[in-house]
Design a protein around this motif. Structure first.
Motif, PDB file in Angstrom:
ATOM      1  N   THR A   1     -19.390 -21.262 -34.777  1.00 24.64           N
ATOM      2  CA  THR A   1     -20.541 -20.582 -34.184  1.00 24.64           C
ATOM      3  C   THR A   1     -20.719 -21.028 -32.740  1.00 24.64           C
ATOM      4  O   THR A   1     -20.770 -22.237 -32.461  1.00 24.64           O
ATOM      5  CB  THR A   1     -21.827 -20.892 -34.971  1.00 24.64           C
ATOM      6  OG1 THR A   1     -21.608 -20.631 -36.359  1.00 24.64           O
ATOM      7  CG2 THR A   1     -22.983 -20.025 -34.483  1.00 24.64           C
TER       8      THR A   1
ATOM      9  N   THR B   1     -22.754 -20.106 -28.804  1.00 25.40           N
ATOM     10  CA  THR B   1     -23.835 -19.431 -28.090  1.00 25.40           C
ATOM     11  C   THR B   1     -23.348 -19.125 -26.692  1.00 25.40           C
ATOM     12  O   THR B   1     -22.994 -20.050 -25.940  1.00 25.40           O
ATOM     13  CB  THR B   1     -25.099 -20.295 -28.043  1.00 25.40           C
ATOM     14  OG1 THR B   1     -25.529 -20.583 -29.372  1.00 25.40           O
ATOM     15  CG2 THR B   1     -26.217 -19.578 -27.299  1.00 25.40           C
TER      16      THR B   1
ATOM     17  N   THR C   1     -25.855 -15.528 -29.959  1.00 26.36           N
ATOM     18  CA  THR C   1     -25.141 -16.309 -30.971  1.00 26.36           C
ATOM     19  C   THR C   1     -23.988 -15.497 -31.523  1.00 26.36           C
ATOM     20  O   THR C   1     -24.176 -14.352 -31.954  1.00 26.36           O
ATOM     21  CB  THR C   1     -26.087 -16.721 -32.109  1.00 26.36           C
ATOM     22  OG1 THR C   1     -27.156 -17.501 -31.568  1.00 26.36           O
ATOM     23  CG2 THR C   1     -25.335 -17.555 -33.147  1.00 26.36           C
TER      24      THR C   1
ATOM     25  N   HIS D   1     -20.694 -15.552 -34.213  1.00 22.37           N
ATOM     26  CA  HIS D   1     -20.017 -16.178 -35.347  1.00 22.37           C
ATOM     27  C   HIS D   1     -18.568 -15.708 -35.356  1.00 22.37           C
ATOM     28  O   HIS D   1     -18.301 -14.502 -35.348  1.00 22.37           O
ATOM     29  CB  HIS D   1     -20.704 -15.806 -36.663  1.00 22.37           C
ATOM     30  CG  HIS D   1     -22.119 -16.278 -36.774  1.00 22.37           C
ATOM     31  ND1 HIS D   1     -22.441 -17.555 -37.163  1.00 22.37           N
ATOM     32  CD2 HIS D   1     -23.280 -15.648 -36.516  1.00 22.37           C
ATOM     33  CE1 HIS D   1     -23.756 -17.699 -37.161  1.00 22.37           C
ATOM     34  NE2 HIS D   1     -24.293 -16.550 -36.768  1.00 22.37           N
TER      35      HIS D   1
ATOM     36  N   GLY E   1     -17.538 -22.820 -40.172  1.00 22.41           N
ATOM     37  CA  GLY E   1     -17.637 -23.866 -39.163  1.00 22.41           C
ATOM     38  C   GLY E   1     -17.964 -25.236 -39.719  1.00 22.41           C
ATOM     39  O   GLY E   1     -18.530 -25.382 -40.803  1.00 22.41           O
TER      40      GLY E   1
ATOM     41  N   ALA F   1     -22.056 -11.094 -35.853  1.00 22.54           N
ATOM     42  CA  ALA F   1     -21.916 -11.833 -37.115  1.00 22.54           C
ATOM     43  C   ALA F   1     -20.464 -12.055 -37.490  1.00 22.54           C
ATOM     44  O   ALA F   1     -20.178 -12.870 -38.371  1.00 22.54           O
ATOM     45  CB  ALA F   1     -22.640 -11.094 -38.234  1.00 22.54           C
ATOM     46  N   SER F   2     -19.545 -11.326 -36.834  1.00 22.37           N
ATOM     47  CA  SER F   2     -18.115 -11.483 -37.152  1.00 22.37           C
ATOM     48  C   SER F   2     -17.293 -11.073 -35.938  1.00 22.37           C
ATOM     49  O   SER F   2     -16.691 -10.002 -35.912  1.00 22.37           O
ATOM     50  CB  SER F   2     -17.738 -10.628 -38.363  1.00 22.37           C
ATOM     51  OG  SER F   2     -18.092  -9.270 -38.145  1.00 22.37           O
TER      52      SER F   2
END
Length: 834
Positions: free
Chosen positions: A744, A746, A751, A753, A759, A784-785
């Motif tokens: 993950t 930033t 954010t 992932h 992770g 998210a992916s």
């Protein structure tokens, strides 16, 4: 004249004798007190005091009793007067006892005077305490000298010859045994190596006489001021004496003997002879004994070709060879080599410019830093095979059949499955063998972790094969006229007192043999066994290479015999090959120091050929197992696969052996203590391990290289990562990331992932943050992916390959491959606790 005159001499003699006896007793008592204070030295003093008392008693006037001592009296020294005057009689009185005599003081007359005053005990005790250490040290030195061993009295152990093992593509990946190399002589001694070893180990080597008192004092001072042992005081001569004549115990006795032997060496050998002997004997780490062996071990050539930086590195190893061996600690060895170069400058052996140039030169090791841990099962078998093939002395290089990429993949696949399901399904161990159709072993995993257990479950463990053994039953049946379409009835069956049961306790009725084999129906296999006979079944097993004991009982048809994974894998390989039996082998060539190979595998002699029709029918049945039977979990899209499952009674063993056009793969799982698993069958974990391995192995066999984790294994580094899956360009974000965990990030407040990455926090996250510091990352896709790239490489693949994170269950295949390799390489989070 008085009547007392004649008696006076007798009374005086009696009193003198009594005083002498008391003095002797006091001396003996004092000796005993000193003995209690000074131990063994006191006992010696007591014996000396007793002897002195006896000597004094002998000098006493005649008639003195034994043990008496003379008393010095002024009256005894005066001449006796003449005439009628008579000497005054000394009155008999009991004098006060001497302090410390225990009430048994000696009697002293009033005229005894100062000459009879007792000596002070603390003076004697002090003298004994001062002399005692010197006496003990002198005795210790004499004892060490008396037990001095002869020069060269330590015979070197018969070390196993060194093996350098190469993979099938020629890459050296492992070493075994002790390297001996060739013995140096005064003529072949490299000058730079001699200068380096003298500069760092014994600068006064050519001027001292075996023991360097100045060097010992310097070492003692540096150790005292440095807070520990930082420098040794032994000369090269002393070290050579220790290596050839003494053991390695750290005692004062050994140091004394070392000094005596060094003096003897200096009197019998010249300085060059001592130096050459030392360099031929010293240990340089990584199994290399002697400078020439170390040069060949680390740099791939003899000592005669050593460069200045290489000579400096070798000279730096002798102080701590196991810790500084460059195969294990290249950084530490390089730092030590730099110190050696500076020492050579200080001694005038080289100039500062030469030292700086040598520091700047790049040193390349001839062998990899460490043997991949999982290959040790394979290496154990190779070592025994080489011993069988050739008994020639000396170091040898072995070209093996191992495919390093397949080996790494096999280890990772098996470990991943067992880690994911082993605890829940009570499976503790597993093994895998991948074999080429001609018998070459491409990969071998003998257990989950060689460091925990060196027992090779692929070659040593004998376990019940279960339905895997039905191969021989059906081969015998097809050879006697049965066909895959021949029908038998699945029904209750009794052979003697034995009643075989199906695993589901059901009966399916009439079935063709192809389906009965695919579904692993026990009753039909038992019926076939009774029809063709146990002798025919055993003959088929022997023909295909099974060497284990096979009991002639009806249950043999269902696999109640104990066999090994490798012999069952070779048996199934016989169904593919042009001849049987297929001979498994791991060694292609063995080379020594001569141009002619010590061994070279020749083309195998053709074995007996299997009937083409029988072979075709058996392959058809094996494919049916994977397509529609118990081995469906082993199916690989786009690849023809056949195989057979096997499960022993109470789920103690589960097997799958599968065939592809390129290789035969055998898998076993179970527990070392033979404990039952939680209903694990051959179609469960073993078939899935086969699928995972074969599916990814196709890419390796087609020439595609898998990613390689960083050598340091501490943080991710760009390393030929596999191509990432395509991602949409929409939603792209770029910038220098902050690390939340290794999966993950930033970036500019967003954010992200990483797709397929589970992770890790803690130290791994901090390492990733240091690696990504001030470096731009480009990410695209759903937050998210997302798939992110760093300098053109897929970031997720880099992280997982280096062991910085796990791949999720739904991760792309490239990430699963990367995790399998990281597991096999013990990288990052997969490092095992020592």
């Amino acid at each position: 004249m008085t009547a007392q005159g004649p008696d006076r001499p007798s009374e005086e003699g009696a009193e003198t004798r009594a005083a002498a006896r008391e003095a002797a007793r006091a001396a003996a008592l004092l000796a005993r007190q000193l003995g209690r204070l000074a131990g063994s030295a006191g006992r010696s003093a007591w014996r000396s005091g007793a002897a002195a008392a006896k000597g004094l008693a002998k000098s006493a006037p005649k008639g003195a009793g034994k043990g008496s001592a003379p008393v010095v009296a002024r009256t005894a020294d005066r001449p006796r007067p003449t005439g009628h005057r008579t000497a005054p009689t000394i009155p008999a009185a009991d004098p006060a006892p001497i302090v410390g005599s225990g009430g048994r003081g000696r009697r002293l007359g009033p005229l005894s005077g100062r000459a009879s005053r007792p000596r002070r005990p603390w003076l004697i005790a002090g003298a004994v305490l001062v002399a005692l250490p010197l006496v003990i040290l002198a005795g210790y030195v004499l004892a060490a000298f008396a037990t001095l061993p002869p020069l060269g009295g330590v015979a070197p152990e018969a070390a196993q010859r060194a093996l350098v093992v190469e993979a099938e593509d020629g890459r050296s990946f492992a070493t075994r045994g002790a390297f001996q190399g060739e013995k140096l002589t005064e003529k072949t001694l490299p000058p730079r190596l001699a200068q380096a070893i003298v500069a760092i180990e014994d600068r006064r080597f050519y001027s001292h006489w075996g023991i360097d008192l100045r060097g010992m004092a310097r070492a003692a001072w540096r150790n005292a001021t440095g807070g520990g042992v930082r420098e040794g005081g032994s000369t090269l001569t002393q070290q050579y004496a220790r290596l050839t004549s003494l053991n390695q115990e750290k005692t004062l006795r050994r140091k004394i003997q070392e000094a005596f032997l060094a003096l003897r060496l200096e009197s019998t050998l010249t300085k060059p002879e001592i130096l050459v002997g030392y360099l031929n004997t010293a240990y340089f780490g990584a199994g290399a004994y002697g400078a020439d062996a170390a040069s060949r071990r680390y740099f791939g050539h003899g000592a005669a070709k050593l460069t200045l930086p290489e000579a400096a590195m070798l000279a730096g190893l002798v102080r701590a060879p196991s810790q500084l061996a460059p195969t294990r600690n290249f950084g530490g060895a390089k730092e030590r080599a730099d110190l050696v170069l500076q020492a050579m400058v200080e001694t005038g052996a080289i100039s500062q410019a030469e030292a700086d140039k040598a520091r700047a030169e790049k040193l390349t090791l001839h062998t990899p830093p460490e043997t991949p841990p999982g290959t040790n099962y394979f290496l154990d078998v190779v070592q025994g095979e080489v011993k069988r093939l050739t008994e020639a002395a000396g170091d040898v290089t072995v070209r093996s059949t191992l495919n390093l990429d397949l080996q790494s993949l096999a280890e990772g696949v098996l470990a991943r499955r067992l880690d994911a399901e082993g605890s829940k399904k009570k499976v503790g161990q597993g093994a895998l063998v991948a074999m080429a159709p001609d018998g070459a072993i491409l990969a071998m995993v003998g257990g989950r972790d060689y460091e925990d257990s060196q027992f090779n479950r692929a070659t040593q463990a004998k376990r019940q094969a279960g339905s895997l053994f039905k191969l021989f039953v059906y081969l015998a049946a097809y050879g006697k006229g049965y066909f895959p379409d021949s029908v038998l009835v699945d029904r209750p069956t009794q052979i003697g007192e034995w009643e075989p049961q199906n695993s589901n306790n059901r009966f399916r009725g009439a079935l063709p043999l192809r389906s009965a084999f695919a579904l692993s129906v026990n009753t039909i296999a038992a019926q076939l066994g009774e029809e063709v006979g146990l002798a025919a079944i055993i003959a088929e097993a022997r023909r295909l290479g099974v060497q284990s004991d096979l009991p002639e009982v009806p249950s043999l048809a269902l696999g109640t015999a104990d066999v090994t994974l490798i012999e069952m894998t070779r048996a199934y390989a016989g169904v593919l090959g042009p001849g049987v039996p297929v001979e498994p082998y791991l060694v292609r060539t063995v080379r020594g120091n001569t141009p002619q190979p010590l061994y070279q595998r020749s083309a195998p002699k053709p074995g007996t050929t299997m009937d083409a029709q029988v072979q075709s029918m058996m392959l058809d049945s094996l494919q049916a197992v994977v397509e529609s039977g118990t081995g469906k979990a082993a199916r690989v899209n786009g690849l023809a696969v056949g195989g057979k499952t096997g499960t022993s009674q109470d789920y103690r063993d589960a097997w799958f052996v599968g065939l592809t056009p390129d290789m035969i793969v055998g898998v076993w799982v179970g527990n070392d203590d033979n404990a039952p698993m939680n209903r694990v069958t051959g179609g469960d974990i073993p078939a899935r391990v086969f699928h995972d391995f074969v599916e990814r192995a196709q890419k390796v066999l087609k020439g595609r290289k898998r990613p390689t984790p960083s050598a340091a294994r501490a943080e991710p580094t760009p390393a030929a990562a596999v191509a990432p899956a395509s991602t949409p360009a929409t939603g792209e974000v770029r910038g220098v990331p902050e690390v939340v965990d290794t999966g993950t990030l930033t970036i500019r407040g967003r954010t992200v992932h990483l797709l397929g990455v589970v992770g890790e926090g803690g130290a791994l996250a901090r390492q990733l943050a240091r690696y990504l510091r001030r470096r731009e990352v480009v990410c695209s896709g759903d937050p998210a992916s997302s798939r992110c790239r760093l300098d053109g490489d897929d970031l997720a693949a880099l992280i997982v390959t280096a062991g910085g994170a796990r791949a999720s269950e739904d991760a792309p295949s490239d990430l699963i491959e990367a995790e399998d390799q990281a597991r096999a390489e013990r990288a990052g989070l997969w490092q095992r606790e020592r």
